[in-house]
Design a protein around this motif. Structure first.
Motif, PDB file in Angstrom:
ATOM      1  N   ASN A  21       0.773  -1.264  -0.189  1.00 44.70           N
ATOM      2  CA  ASN A  21       0.070   0.012   0.139  1.00 44.70           C
ATOM      3  C   ASN A  21       0.881   1.281  -0.200  1.00 44.70           C
ATOM      4  O   ASN A  21       2.179   1.201   0.360  1.00 44.70           O
ATOM      5  CB  ASN A  21      -1.035  -0.108   1.219  1.00 44.70           C
ATOM      6  N   LYS A  22       0.307   2.493  -0.290  1.00 47.07           N
ATOM      7  CA  LYS A  22       1.094   3.543  -0.631  1.00 47.07           C
ATOM      8  C   LYS A  22       1.671   4.187   0.602  1.00 47.07           C
ATOM      9  O   LYS A  22       2.703   4.792   0.472  1.00 47.07           O
ATOM     10  CB  LYS A  22       0.060   4.972  -1.175  1.00 47.07           C
ATOM     11  N   VAL A  23       0.805   4.159   1.973  1.00 51.69           N
ATOM     12  CA  VAL A  23       1.538   4.609   3.087  1.00 51.69           C
ATOM     13  C   VAL A  23       2.334   3.751   3.768  1.00 51.69           C
ATOM     14  O   VAL A  23       3.273   4.115   4.740  1.00 51.69           O
ATOM     15  CB  VAL A  23       0.217   5.092   4.153  1.00 51.69           C
ATOM     16  N   GLY A  24       2.268   2.390   3.691  1.00 51.17           N
ATOM     17  CA  GLY A  24       3.069   1.492   4.511  1.00 51.17           C
ATOM     18  C   GLY A  24       2.399   1.057   5.743  1.00 51.17           C
ATOM     19  O   GLY A  24       0.959   1.314   5.943  1.00 51.17           O
ATOM     20  N   ILE A  25       2.688   0.319   6.725  1.00 48.64           N
ATOM     21  CA  ILE A  25       1.978  -0.382   7.747  1.00 48.64           C
ATOM     22  C   ILE A  25       1.855   0.774   9.132  1.00 48.64           C
ATOM     23  O   ILE A  25       2.532   0.727   9.881  1.00 48.64           O
ATOM     24  CB  ILE A  25       2.684  -1.591   8.362  1.00 48.64           C
ATOM     25  N   MET A  63       6.308  -0.445  15.579  1.00 46.79           N
ATOM     26  CA  MET A  63       7.776  -0.246  15.581  1.00 46.79           C
ATOM     27  C   MET A  63       8.465  -0.399  14.604  1.00 46.79           C
ATOM     28  O   MET A  63       9.503   0.069  14.338  1.00 46.79           O
ATOM     29  CB  MET A  63       8.354  -1.093  16.819  1.00 46.79           C
ATOM     30  N   LEU A  64       8.048  -1.432  13.834  1.00 44.61           N
ATOM     31  CA  LEU A  64       8.785  -2.092  12.635  1.00 44.61           C
ATOM     32  C   LEU A  64       8.857  -0.827  11.628  1.00 44.61           C
ATOM     33  O   LEU A  64       9.597  -0.566  10.856  1.00 44.61           O
ATOM     34  CB  LEU A  64       8.460  -3.188  11.858  1.00 44.61           C
ATOM     35  N   ALA A  65       7.795   0.137  11.534  1.00 44.21           N
ATOM     36  CA  ALA A  65       7.677   1.280  10.897  1.00 44.21           C
ATOM     37  C   ALA A  65       8.037   0.808   9.105  1.00 44.21           C
ATOM     38  O   ALA A  65       8.773   1.393   8.938  1.00 44.21           O
ATOM     39  CB  ALA A  65       8.861   2.387  11.171  1.00 44.21           C
ATOM     40  N   ALA A  66       7.088  -0.077   8.839  1.00 46.89           N
ATOM     41  CA  ALA A  66       7.503  -0.781   7.686  1.00 46.89           C
ATOM     42  C   ALA A  66       6.708   0.054   6.439  1.00 46.89           C
ATOM     43  O   ALA A  66       5.508  -0.075   6.363  1.00 46.89           O
ATOM     44  CB  ALA A  66       6.752  -2.201   7.596  1.00 46.89           C
ATOM     45  N   GLY A  67       7.510   1.058   5.885  1.00 46.46           N
ATOM     46  CA  GLY A  67       7.064   1.835   4.930  1.00 46.46           C
ATOM     47  C   GLY A  67       6.586   1.147   3.573  1.00 46.46           C
ATOM     48  O   GLY A  67       6.987  -0.317   3.432  1.00 46.46           O
TER      49      GLY A  67
ATOM     50  N   ARG B 304       3.470  10.109  14.024  1.00 46.51           N
ATOM     51  CA  ARG B 304       4.774  10.117  14.270  1.00 46.51           C
ATOM     52  C   ARG B 304       5.358   8.894  13.367  1.00 46.51           C
ATOM     53  O   ARG B 304       6.265   9.076  12.306  1.00 46.51           O
ATOM     54  CB  ARG B 304       5.429   9.715  15.674  1.00 46.51           C
ATOM     55  N   LEU B 305       4.562   7.808  13.315  1.00 45.71           N
ATOM     56  CA  LEU B 305       4.849   6.717  12.332  1.00 45.71           C
ATOM     57  C   LEU B 305       4.892   6.775  10.894  1.00 45.71           C
ATOM     58  O   LEU B 305       5.792   6.757   9.988  1.00 45.71           O
ATOM     59  CB  LEU B 305       4.210   5.425  12.726  1.00 45.71           C
ATOM     60  N   MET B 306       3.839   7.638  10.565  1.00 43.50           N
ATOM     61  CA  MET B 306       3.556   7.799   9.060  1.00 43.50           C
ATOM     62  C   MET B 306       4.681   8.925   8.599  1.00 43.50           C
ATOM     63  O   MET B 306       4.995   8.728   7.685  1.00 43.50           O
ATOM     64  CB  MET B 306       2.277   8.342   8.954  1.00 43.50           C
ATOM     65  N   ALA B 307       5.008   9.916   9.648  1.00 42.91           N
ATOM     66  CA  ALA B 307       6.106  10.689   9.056  1.00 42.91           C
ATOM     67  C   ALA B 307       7.239  10.040   8.716  1.00 42.91           C
ATOM     68  O   ALA B 307       8.063  10.419   8.061  1.00 42.91           O
ATOM     69  CB  ALA B 307       6.170  11.760  10.325  1.00 42.91           C
ATOM     70  N   GLN B 308       7.751   9.023   9.941  1.00 40.64           N
ATOM     71  CA  GLN B 308       8.893   8.280   9.683  1.00 40.64           C
ATOM     72  C   GLN B 308       8.965   7.624   8.532  1.00 40.64           C
ATOM     73  O   GLN B 308       9.951   7.420   7.892  1.00 40.64           O
ATOM     74  CB  GLN B 308       9.127   7.361  10.977  1.00 40.64           C
ATOM     75  N   MET B 309       7.784   6.929   8.232  1.00 33.34           N
ATOM     76  CA  MET B 309       7.887   6.000   7.101  1.00 33.34           C
ATOM     77  C   MET B 309       7.797   6.850   5.630  1.00 33.34           C
ATOM     78  O   MET B 309       8.637   6.599   4.710  1.00 33.34           O
ATOM     79  CB  MET B 309       6.483   5.272   7.015  1.00 33.34           C
TER      80      MET B 309
END
Lengths: 99, 316
Positions: A21-25, A63-67, B304-309
Motif C-alpha cells: 500500500n501507499k502509506v505503509g503499515i 515499531m517496525l515502521a514498515a514503509g 509520528r509513524l507515518m511521518a517516519q515512513m
C-alpha cells in the motif's frame, strides 16, 4: 509478491512479504494484521531488517515502521500456521484494503 | 421520553427546606400540576393586563406586587384576586415573609390555590426556584450498571451478572475511589447537555456482594468511599473474553453509547481470569480524562509513524 519456503519438518512456515500500500503499515493495517494473528493459536513472528517482533503485538508492528515497498519475513509455527499464513498473505495482496 | 407530571406537592416536599416554604392555605390545590418549569411575577396581571398571563407557572409575589395591592381599596383588591385566581394557577408564593391579606387567603382557599410564604428575598427565591423546577422537570431514567467516581471521572460500569462487577468496584473503593450507585444507576439530564448519575435514596451507601450479602460501604470504608451524584463521563462494559469479537487494539476512534440522548464515550473491556479489572477500569478512566482534554495517544503515535515512513526511502 511472496516466496514460499515451507519447512514442514520443523513445522515452521516462512513467507517473504512486501508492503504494497501507499502509506505503509500504519496503525490501521497494523491493527488488521494483529487481529488476524490473534485469532490463531500458532506463533507468528514478523522480521524486518533483522528486527523480529511478535505478530500479535500491535506495538511491535508499529515499531517496525514498515514503509511502502519494505520487505518482511513472516514466520508461523504451530498447528494452524498454514491457515494463518494464507490469511495474512491475502491481507498483503489486498494491500490492507487501501491504495 | 414523556415529561413527568410535576405537582405542586412534589415541588413543596422536595424543595420546601431549601426554599424555606411554608404552606398558608389552599392545600387542596397541592395536586395541581405545574405545567411550565419556571416562575412568573403576576404584577401586570394584578394591574389588569391578563391578555398575556403566564398562568401555568408558579406565581411569585414580591415587594412590588404587595405594595401595589396595598395601595388599592379593599373591594378593588378583591376584584383583582378574583380575576387572577380565576385562572387555574398552580400556586402562589409570597417572598420576604410578606403576609398575604385576609381577602387573598380567603379567595385562594375557595379557588383551591395553594399559598406559600418564603423568607427568601424575591430574586434569590426566583433563582433557586427556577433551578429546583428545572431539576424536577429534567428527563430521567435508570441505567443498568454500577457507578464509581475515579479521579473525577464518573464511570458507569456495565456487564452481565457474575462477570466481576462487584469485585472490581470493591477494589476501586479500596483504592480510594467513591461509589455512586450499585447495580442500578439513576440518571438525570442536566441543562440538556450532561447526564448525572446517582443512586436511589433507599439503597444509597449499600451494595450487594454475592456470598456475603448486603454491605454498608460508607460504614465499612468511610465517608470518602461514597459520592451521592456524579456526571457520567465514561461507560465501561465488561464482557467475557470469548464474546468480544472485535477487540479494539488501537483505541484511535472513540466509541459512544447514548443515555437520555447524550453521547457518552464507551469502552469494552474483555474479561478473563487473572485480569485485574479494577486496574483496567482505573486506566480506562484516566485515558478518558486525557482524551477529553484532547489527547489521543494512538493518533499521535500513528502520525509520528507515518511521518517516519514517509521520510524513509522506499523499500526500507
Amino acid at each position: 509478491m511472496s516466496a514460499a519456503k515451507d519447512n514442514t519438518s520443523s513445522g515452521v512456515i516462512t513467507r517473504e512479504l512486501v508492503v504494497g500500500n501507499k502509506v505503509g503499515i500504519h496503525a490501521r493495517p497494523a491493527a488488521m494484521f494483529v487481529k488476524i494473528a490473534s485469532r490463531y493459536s500458532c506463533d507468528i513472528f514478523l522480521e524486518k531488517d533483522g528486527e523480529k517482533i511478535n505478530g500479535k503485538s500491535i506495538m511491535g508492528l508499529l515499531m517496525l515502521a514498515a514503509g511502502p515497498g519494505s520487505k518482511l519475513t513472516l514466520e508461523a509455527t504451530g498447528k494452524d500456521a498454514a491457515q494463518a499464513t494464507a490469511e495474512i498473505e491475502d491481507l498483503f495482496h489486498r494491500k490492507f484494503d487501501e491504495e | 421520553m414523556p415529561r413527568p407530571n410535576i405537582t405542586v406537592e412534589q415541588f413543596y416536599t422536595d424543595h420546601s427546606a431549601k426554599l424555606d416554604l411554608k404552606l398558608l392555605g389552599g392545600a387542596i390545590g397541592l395536586k395541581h400540576i405545574i405545567r411550565e418549569p419556571t416562575v412568573n411575577r403576576p404584577g401586570l396581571a394584578l394591574a389588569g393586563h391578563t391578555k398575556y398571563f403566564a398562568r401555568h407557572r408558579l406565581q411569585v409575589m414580591g415587594h412590588a406586587e404587595v405594595t401595589f395591592l396595598k395601595a388599592l381599596p379593599r373591594e378593588e383588591r378583591v376584584k383583582r384576586y378574583e380575576l387572577i385566581f380565576g385562572y387555574r394557577l398552580p400556586c402562589i408564593v409570597f417572598c420576604r415573609d410578606l403576609a398575604p391579606d385576609r381577602e387573598c387567603l380567603r379567595i385562594a382557599e375557595r379557588k383551591n390555590i395553594p399559598v406559600f410564604q418564603s423568607s427568601l428575598i424575591t430574586m434569590k427565591f426566583i433563582n433557586l426556584a427556577t433551578l429546583a423546577l428545572e431539576q424536577l422537570f429534567a428527563p430521567r431514567g435508570s441505567e443498568m450498571g454500577s457507578m464509581v467516581d475515579i479521579h473525577g471521572v464518573g464511570v458507569l460500569i456495565r456487564g452481565d451478572s457474575g462477570i466481576g462487577k462487584s469485585e472490581s468496584i470493591l477494589a476501586l473503593i479500596e483504592r480510594g475511589y467513591s461509589l455512586v450507585a450499585d447495580d442500578m444507576t439513576r440518571v438525570t439530564l442536566v441543562d440538556g447537555r450532561e447526564v448525572v448519575g446517582t443512586s436511589s435514596d433507599l439503597t444509597r451507601n449499600h451494595m450487594e456482594i454475592r456470598g456475603i450479602g448486603i454491605v454498608n460501604v460508607a460504614a465499612m470504608f468511610g465517608a470518602k468511599s461514597i459520592r451521592s451524584e456524579k456526571r457520567i463521563d465514561l461507560i465501561v462494559t465488561l464482557k467475557a473474553w470469548d464474546e468480544v469479537k472485535d477487540v479494539d487494539r488501537l483505541g484511535m476512534e472513540e466509541e459512544h453509547q447514548e443515555i437520555l440522548g447524550i453521547r457518552i464515550p464507551h469502552m469494552t473491556i474483555p474479561v478473563r481470569p487473572g485480569r485485574d479489572l479494577a486496574r483496567l477500569i482505573e486506566v480506562a478512566a484516566l485515558h478518558a480524562k486525557l482524551r477529553r482534554s484532547g489527547l489521543n495517544p494512538a493518533r499521535e503515535l500513528n502520525e509520528r509513524l507515518m511521518a517516519q515512513m514517509a521520510a524513509a526511502p522506499r523499500g526500507l
